[in-house]
Design an enzyme around this catalytic site. Structure first.
Site, PDB file in Angstrom:
ATOM      1  N   ASP A   1       0.944  -1.230  -0.008  1.00 31.24           N
ATOM      2  CA  ASP A   1      -0.093  -0.051   0.110  1.00 31.24           C
ATOM      3  C   ASP A   1       0.973   1.084  -0.037  1.00 31.24           C
ATOM      4  O   ASP A   1       2.214   1.269   0.161  1.00 31.24           O
ATOM      5  CB  ASP A   1      -0.938  -0.142   1.285  1.00 31.24           C
ATOM      6  CG  ASP A   1      -2.133   0.919   0.916  1.00 31.24           C
ATOM      7  OD1 ASP A   1      -2.095   1.656  -0.025  1.00 31.24           O
ATOM      8  OD2 ASP A   1      -3.250   0.954   1.652  1.00 31.24           O
TER       9      ASP A   1
HETATM   10  C1  NOJ Z   1      -4.099   3.737   0.233  1.00 34.29           C
HETATM   11  C2  NOJ Z   1      -5.167   3.083   0.327  1.00 34.29           C
HETATM   12  O1  NOJ Z   1      -5.231   2.258   1.291  1.00 34.29           O
HETATM   13  C3  NOJ Z   1      -5.364   2.162  -1.114  1.00 34.29           C
HETATM   14  O2  NOJ Z   1      -6.556   1.434  -0.791  1.00 34.29           O
HETATM   15  C4  NOJ Z   1      -5.246   2.847  -2.335  1.00 34.29           C
HETATM   16  O3  NOJ Z   1      -5.428   1.921  -3.091  1.00 34.29           O
HETATM   17  C5  NOJ Z   1      -3.949   3.439  -2.286  1.00 34.29           C
HETATM   18  N1  NOJ Z   1      -3.785   4.198  -1.360  1.00 34.29           N
HETATM   19  C6  NOJ Z   1      -3.457   4.169  -3.549  1.00 34.29           C
HETATM   20  O4  NOJ Z   1      -4.405   5.365  -3.816  1.00 34.29           O
END
Ligand code: NOJ
Length: 742
Positions: free
Chosen positions: A276
């Site tokens: 993430d």
């Molecule tokens: C953080 C989030 O937790 C995730 O779900 C998302 O896809 C990513 N950022 C990218 O934006």
């Protein structure tokens, strides 16, 4: 000897001819030509591509510094960046563009929690396919969806992005989304690679506070939190994303048990794992890595192939390879998976310069968005048939901060949508009934507004009308990532507004738009009708009006239990029984009486222990009657099936759809089992008076669980089974499972 020779020859022949083997050979050749920097570039994903693309980023693309960009640039920038990658970089490896296409792209569908209330996998698949078509038209290859986190905590802001509290429902709907995004093959035009996220346990954040630690015993992990991810692997999901949280103390992005042991070894997942956003470097803050180098080592060893945004891989893996703390084989395996995905998407060894065009919302997309919204609305109360609107209703007061807020009804994660393409409830009501019959007063500027300044105008409008439609709830910024709440009541002065409107004595119908289950007992008590509409997206207005007008009947069912008060959380239907279960309606100490009248049971003194609205609940404009279920055999043996059937009759006056739900309970097992578990569901459409039989087949695997030694098995014994309209009602029938035939 001859047989062995023949087998070897035919294997060689097969290897030479299989297209997959050919591709692997081409990837081998490419890998052999790549420098370590170029490999680490493939393993790095950046968000730094802005519009217009800076000279720095162009130069980095030429140097092969990035394998992928996320949420970056406009369509034309993506074309330009891709051109540089495939024409001007040394090895001409195409870029992969990822984006958060969560519940639609240009056309916004209801938030995922709303979509899950449809209990309609085919419809959800069509919505995902529409989103994929729109996003890929604008040059996107990969979506970071579906989110498969189970949560039992509506305080968590990301509950909006979940498919609810149930592992079975989430598995079914998550797999449907994956089919919709990916189609039969990633190479098909108009498809996206999907991403199962966040692996794993993110939805169990302590206190419902985003990013917080999670502690989940292994049997609960395997039975509640992991099944939707396993179902995603079975559905062929191309990628996984790790979670931000530490699971039992080990951050998911460095968690070998999750990524290597379960995902790669047990489930044999061969796609890519992306971290993430900065979750690799965040292992330093978690306190499990002393510095960025150690974070990189932990992540790559656990099995994270691509690092999102933080740059520990590019900066540290070279040294770690030289120090032999990480092998080139590990790096190559990760890069191979990334290159393979690029090939599967038709980019590598294919046609990376596909045309990109500006997308428009199509009539078909609008129709699907309206259908999803209609099926997602959950009718929670309808006293004296206040809904649908009676013909006698002439003047309608439309009051509330969410009656005409396009942005709020779209929900979170709508980077590519346009509020002006969204039709609000107010706009649709005016269209349907004529502006002169609608008295509109927002009364509050937004859902958090505490000013009562405009209450007078709202009361006046209510008095001048036959009925009042209140559009209340939560703005979109009150849910989503890092937007957790400790209170679940209607924010601002909304409750006070309802108190004042109720004094007019006009019938009230309350529509709640929200990203999560809210607590609104008092408001519901003052309303004749309550409809839960989530954040319904682009077509929220028209969908709502079709239901209010009675052109369709509500058919949504809750995919998550609604608490009576925040103090009951976590509250979920598939709980264990405890040794001292309370009975429904049992309260503790009545005011002023210190003696517990009903014994030492598992309850609260001050509120019923049951939810305000149970999992699976959803009313209709008609009524349905369920027969007691029948079972094809009182005994289920290994390898066989029993069929459970019930008759459902439409006993009301309108044609409508109903979602029948199949639940089971294992009455005695070596570990305590949930009081009910969802094992099937079916949407049926019935005309007034019509009766239909719904049937479900159950086999041994539907009854299995993890025992004390983490073995998945089904134990012999008695089971209860229900076919019911929700998790709190219905009559049951029993059968026995016999492990061996006698
Ligand atoms: C953080 C989030 O937790 C995730 O779900 C998302 O896809 C990513 N950022 C990218 O934006």
């Amino acid at each position: 000897m001859f047989g062995l020779l023949f087998r070897t020859l035919s294997m060689t022949f097969a290897l030479q001819t299989s297209p997959q083997a050919e591709i692997e050979k081409r990837i081998d050749t490419l890998l052999a030509r790549m420098t370590l920097e170029e490999k680490l570039g493939q393993m790095s994903q950046s968000t730094a591509m802005r519009s217009p693309i800076s000279e720095d980023i162009k130069q980095q693309i030429r140097q092969g510094r990035w394998g992928s960009f996320l949420n970056a640039g406009l369509p034309a920038d993506r074309v330009e960046a891709q051109r540089i990658a495939v024409k001007e970089s040394r090895l001409r490896i195409p870029l992969l563009f990822g984006r958060d296409v969560i519940h639609g792209y240009r056309t916004v569908f209801p938030i995922p929690l709303g979509q899950s209330a449809t209990w309609n996998p085919e419809l959800i698949e069509r919505a995902a396919a529409t989103a994929a078509r729109e996003a890929s038209t604008e040059g996107i290859h990969w979506t970071f969806a579906p989110m498969l986190d189970i949560t039992r905590d509506p305080r968590w802001g990301r509950v909006a992005e979940t498919l609810g509290e149930d592992p079975y429902l989430t598995s079914q709907l998550g797999a449907a989304m994956i089919r919709g995004f990916q189609g039969k093959s990633l190479g098909e035009a108009g498809r996206l690679a999907a991403c199962a996220k966040h692996f794993a346990g993110y939805g169990a954040a302590e206190g419902g506070r985003d990013y917080n630690s999670t502690f989940i015993p292994e049997n609960q992990l395997r039975e509640v939190y992991l099944p939707p991810f396993h179902a995603a692997v079975t559905a062929g999901v191309a990628t996984f994303m790790t979670a931000f949280n530490a699971l039992n103390g080990v951050p998911a992005s460095g968690n070998r048990f999750l990524l290597d042991h379960i995902l790669r070894k047990e489930w044999k997942f061969t796609g890519i794992v992306v971290s993430d956003y900065e979750s690799v470097i965040e292992m330093v803050k978690h306190g499990v890595a002393a510095d960025a180098g150690e974070a990189a080592l932990k992540a790559v060893t656990a099995g994270v192939d691509m690092e999102m945004v933080s740059t520990t891989y590019f900066e540290h893996l070279r040294r770690l390879v030289e120090q032999r703390r990480i092998s080139m084989a590990t790096i190559d395996a990760a890069v191979r998976r990334i290159l393979r995905l690029k090939h599967q998407l038709g980019l590598l060894f294919g046609d990376p310069m596909r045309p990109v065009a500006a997308v428009e919302i199509s009539t078909e997309a609008r129709a699907i968005a309206k259908e999803v919204a209609i099926e997602s609305f959950v009718l929670l109360k309808n006293d004296n048939g206040v809904l649908p609107f009676a013909a006698a209703v002439n003047r309608i007061a439309v009051i509330g901060p969410l009656a005409d807020s396009a942005v709020d009804q779209m929900g979170s994660w709508v980077m590519d949508a346009k509020p002006e393409e969204t039709e609000t409830p107010l706009a649709s009501l005016r269209k349907k009934y004529g502006a002169d019959r609608i008295q509109y007063v927002a009364a509050l500027a937004n859902s958090r507004d505490t000013s009562r300044e405009n209450f007078g105008a709202a009361i006046k409008a209510a008095k001048a009308s036959d009925m009042v439609l209140l559009l209340l709830g939560e703005e979109q910024i009150l849910s989503g990532e890092a937007h957790s709440r400790a209170f679940l009541n209607l924010p601002g002065a909304q409750e006070a507004l309802v108190d004042e409107i109720a004094k007019t004595g006009k019938p009230i119908v309350t529509i709640i738009l929200a990203g999560r289950p809210l607590t609104f007992h008092g408001v519901a008590a003052k309303s004749a009708g309550v409809l839960y509409a989530w954040h319904p997206g682009t077509m929220g207005g028209p969908a709502l009006v079709e239901l209010l007008a009675g052109e369709r009947s509500p058919s949504g069912k809750l995919s998550i239990s609604f608490p009576r008060t925040v103090g009951q959380i976590p509250i979920y239907y598939n709980h264990l029984n405890t040794g001292r279960p309370a009975s429904v309606g049992e309260l503790g100490v009545p005011l002023g009486n210190p003696v517990n009248p009903q014994g030492f049971t598992s309850k609260y003194l001050d509120v019923d222990f049951t939810p305000e609205y149970p999992f699976g609940l959803g009313l209709s404009y008609t009524t349905f009657e369920y027969s007691t279920p029948r079972i094809s055999s009182a005994i289920l043996t290994r390898g066989s099936r029993v069929t459970v059937s019930a008759d459902i009759t439409n006993t009301g006056k309108r044609e409508a759809e109903e979602v029948a739900q199949l639940y089971v309970r294992d009455l005695v097992a070596s570990v305590a089992r949930p009081v009910r578990q969802l094992k099937g569901f079916r949407r049926v459409r019935l005309k007034p008076g019509e009766k239909r039989t719904v049937s479900f087949a159950l086999s041994e695997s539907d009854l299995s669980f993890y025992n004390e030694s983490m073995r998945l098995l089904t134990e012999a014994g008695e089971f209860q089974v229900w076919i019911s309209p929700d998790a709190a009602r219905g009559s049951d029938v029993r059968f026995s499972f016999q492990a061996s035939p006698h």
